[in-house]
Enzyme design. Structure first.
Site, PDB file in Angstrom:
ATOM      1  CB  ALA A 131      -3.959  -0.395   5.990  1.00 15.87           C
ATOM      2  CB  SER A 132       1.049  -2.019   5.543  1.00 17.72           C
ATOM      3  OG  SER A 132       1.408  -1.620   4.281  1.00 17.72           O
ATOM      4  CG  ASP A 158      -2.432  -4.128  -7.969  1.00 14.39           C
ATOM      5  OD1 ASP A 158      -2.518  -3.116  -7.299  1.00 14.39           O
ATOM      6  OD2 ASP A 158      -2.218  -4.694  -9.137  1.00 14.39           O
ATOM      7  CB  ALA A 182       2.651   6.029  -1.555  1.00 16.75           C
ATOM      8  CE1 TYR A 216       5.281  15.400  -3.130  1.00 20.78           C
ATOM      9  CE2 TYR A 216       3.338  16.721  -3.646  1.00 20.78           C
ATOM     10  CZ  TYR A 216       3.694  15.507  -3.156  1.00 20.78           C
ATOM     11  OH  TYR A 216       2.894  14.416  -2.900  1.00 20.78           O
TER      12      TYR A 216
END
Ligand code: NAD
Length: 409
Positions: free
Chosen positions: A48-49, A110, A139, A234
Site C-alpha cells: 500500500a505504500s 513481510d 512487487a 515481459y
C-alpha cells in the site's frame, strides 16, 4: 539534514519526507476533484505504500470514504539513512486521512510471512469486522516461503532464447544495446514463486477461514501485458510466467469466492514509472516514448488516474464495461490503442543517444522517477534543513499497545 537525491543504478537511496508528502497530497487532490465513487467500505491493500497500491489506498479513502488497512515493507530513517519513500508516503497518507476523519492503519512487515497475515487478521477482526475489498499490489524481488523458509529470488529474463535490443540509461541519457541470456527452469520457477499468485491465494484462504471476508468481497491483483516490443522481456519472459500464474490464481479464487457472491479479478494496468518498472530492461525506453505520445494526445496517466478509473468505471460502476476475452479488466486501453502503438513502433528504431531527448520524453521519465522519492517536487526547498525522522501514527499506537501488553505480562 539536507536531503538530496543519490542515484545508484535504477534506484535512489535517499527520499525526501516533505516531497513525498506533497506527491501524496497531489494524488489526494486529484481524487477529490473527481466524482465520488459508490465503492467499498472496508479495504485491505497489500503493497500500500508506493505505486499502484498507494494509489488504490488513496482512491478507496478519498474517492469512496472507505476505511483502509495498508500492509507494506518499508524502512524508517536511522542515523545514516533517510526512510524509504513508501515510509514517508504512508506517514503522509495517514496524516491526511486522519485530518479528514478517515480510519487508516498500517502494518509494516513481510506480507509473505504468516506472522503479518495474522497481525492483519487481528486488526481486521478488532477494528473492521470484515473487509469487502482486498487489493494485492506487491512487487518484490524476493520471497521467503512461509512454510519451508526457502528464499526465492525473481529474475527479469527472456525464456527460450536470449534477447537483444535497445535499452536506456535514462540518467546518463544514453541508448545502449543489451543482451539478456534466457532464464533456466529454476529461475523461471523462482520468479513464479515470488510474483505469481501463491501468496495472494494464501492471504484470501486465510482471511476466509478466519471469517473476515464480507459478502460480495472483491479482490483485485495487478498485471501488465504490454506491446509486442516488450513481450520477449515481459509477457513472454519470466515475469510474464509469474503473471500467468497470477491470472490462473484469480480464476481459482473467483470460483472459491462464489459462496460469498464475491469475485477475484486481474486488472491489466498501464506502464508507469515506479520502483518496480525502473528495474526492467527495455521498459524505461518504451515508457519514455509512450509518455511523449500520450502527453501529445492528452491521454497521459499515472497510477492515480488509472486506479481512479479502475474503481469508478469498472469495479464500482453500475454498468462496468465488458472485460476482455480472457476475463481481464483492461485499464491499459489508452496505452494499447493502435495509433499509439504504431507511433511507438515507428520511433523505436530511430532512437539514438543523440536524438533521445528529441524523440522521447526521457526528461519526463527522469522527472517522474525523482518524484517517486520526493524530489523535483514544486514548492519544496531542497536546500532547507529537514527532519528525516517521521512517524507513521498508527505504527506508534500499535507499538505502544504492545509495550503495555508486555508490561502487563
Ligand atoms: P511498487 O514497487 O511501487 O510497490 C510495491 C509495494 O509492495 C510497496 O508498497 C512495497 O512496500 C510492497 N512490498 C514489497 N515487498 C513486500 C513484502 N515482502 N511485504 C510487504 N510489502 C511489500 O510497485 P508497482 O509498480 O506499484 O507494482 C504493483 C503491482 O502492479 C505489481 O503486481 C506490478 O506488476 C503491477 N503493475 C505495475 C506496472 C508498472 O508499470 N509499474 C504496470 C502494470 C502492473
Amino acid at each position: 539534514m539536507i536531503i538530496q537525491p543519490k542515484i545508484r543504478g535504477f534506484i535512489c537511496t535517499t527520499a525526501h519526507p516533505e516531497g513525498c508528502s506533497r506527491v501524496v497530497e497531489e494524488q489526494i487532490r486529484f481524487v477529490k476533484s473527481r466524482s465520488p465513487i459508490n465503492g467499498p467500505r472496508n479495504v485491505l491493500v497489500i503493497g500500500a505504500s508506493t505505486g499502484y497500491g498507494l494509489a488504490s489506498r488513496i482512491t478507496a479513502t478519498f474517492g469512496a470514504g472507505a476505511k483502509t488497512i495498508g500492509v507494506f515493507f518499508e524502512k524508517e530513517a536511522d542515523e545514516k539513512r533517510t526512510a524509504s519513500p513508501g515510509w514517508y508516503n504512508s506517514a503522509a497518507f495517514e496524516r491526511f486521512a486522519q485530518e479528514e476523519g478517515y480510519y487508516a492503519k498500517s502494518i509494516n512487515g513481510d506480507a509473505f510471512s504468516h506472522e503479518i497475515k495474522e497481525q492483519t487478521a487481528q486488526l481486521i477482526r478488532n477494528d473492521l469486522g470484515t473487509v469487502d475489498l482486498i487489493i494485492y499490489s506487491l512487487a518484490s524481488p524476493r520471497r521467503t516461503h512461509p512454510l519451508t523458509g526457502q528464499v526465492f529470488s525473481s529474475v527479469l529474463k527472456p525464456i527460450g532464447k536470449s534477447f537483444s535490443g535497445k535499452s536506456i540509461d535514462a540518467f546518463r541519457g544514453e541508448v545502449k544495446d543489451v543482451t539478456i541470456e534466457p532464464a533456466n527452469e529454476e529461475e523461471i520457477a523462482n520468479t513464479v514463486a515470488v510474483m505469481g499468485g501463491e501468496d495472494w491465494e494464501m492471504w484470501i484462504d486465510y482471511l476466509a477461514e478466519e471469517g473476515l471476508l464480507a459478502e460480495g468481497i472483491k479482490t483485485v491483483a495487478y498485471s501488465y501485458l504490454g506491446p509486442v516490443l516488450t513481450h520477449a522481456i515481459y509477457k513472454d519472459g519470466t515475469i510474464g510466467k509469474a503473471k500467468e500464474h497470477l491470472k490462473a490464481t484469480a480464476d481459482k479464487l473467483d470460483r472459491k469466492l462464489q459462496s460469498l457472491r464475491g469475485e477475484a479479478v486481474i486488472s491489466v494496468d498501464k506502464a508507469v514509472v515506479t520502483q518496480a518498472s525502473a528495474a526492467i530492461p527495455v521498459v524505461p525506453l518504451y515508457i519514455s516514448i509512450l509518455f511523449r505520445i500520450m502527453k501529445e494526445q492528452g491521454t497521459h496517466e499515472g497510477c492515480i488516474e488509472q486506479i481512479y478509473r479502475l474503481f469508478h468505471d469498472h469495479l464500482y460502476a453500475s454498468q462496468p464495461p465488458a472485460r476482455d476475452g480472457e476475463g481481464y479488466i483492461r485499464i491499459d486501453d489508452l496505452e494499447m490503442k493502435a495509433d499509439v502503438q504504431q507511433q511507438i513502433m515507428s520511433v523505436w528504431p530511430a532512437v539514438t543517444t543523440e536524438n533521445l531527448e528529441e524523440l522521447t520524453d526521457v526528461k519526463g521519465y527522469c522527472d517522474e522517477f525523482y518524484r517517486l522519492f520526493g524530489f523535483n517536487v514544486q514548492g519544496i526547498n531542497y536546500e532547507k534543513d529537514t527532519d528525516p525522522f517521521v512517524r507513521i501514527p498508527s505504527l506508534d499506537v500499535e507499538q505502544n499497545m504492545n509495550q503495555v501488553k508486555d508490561a502487563q505480562g
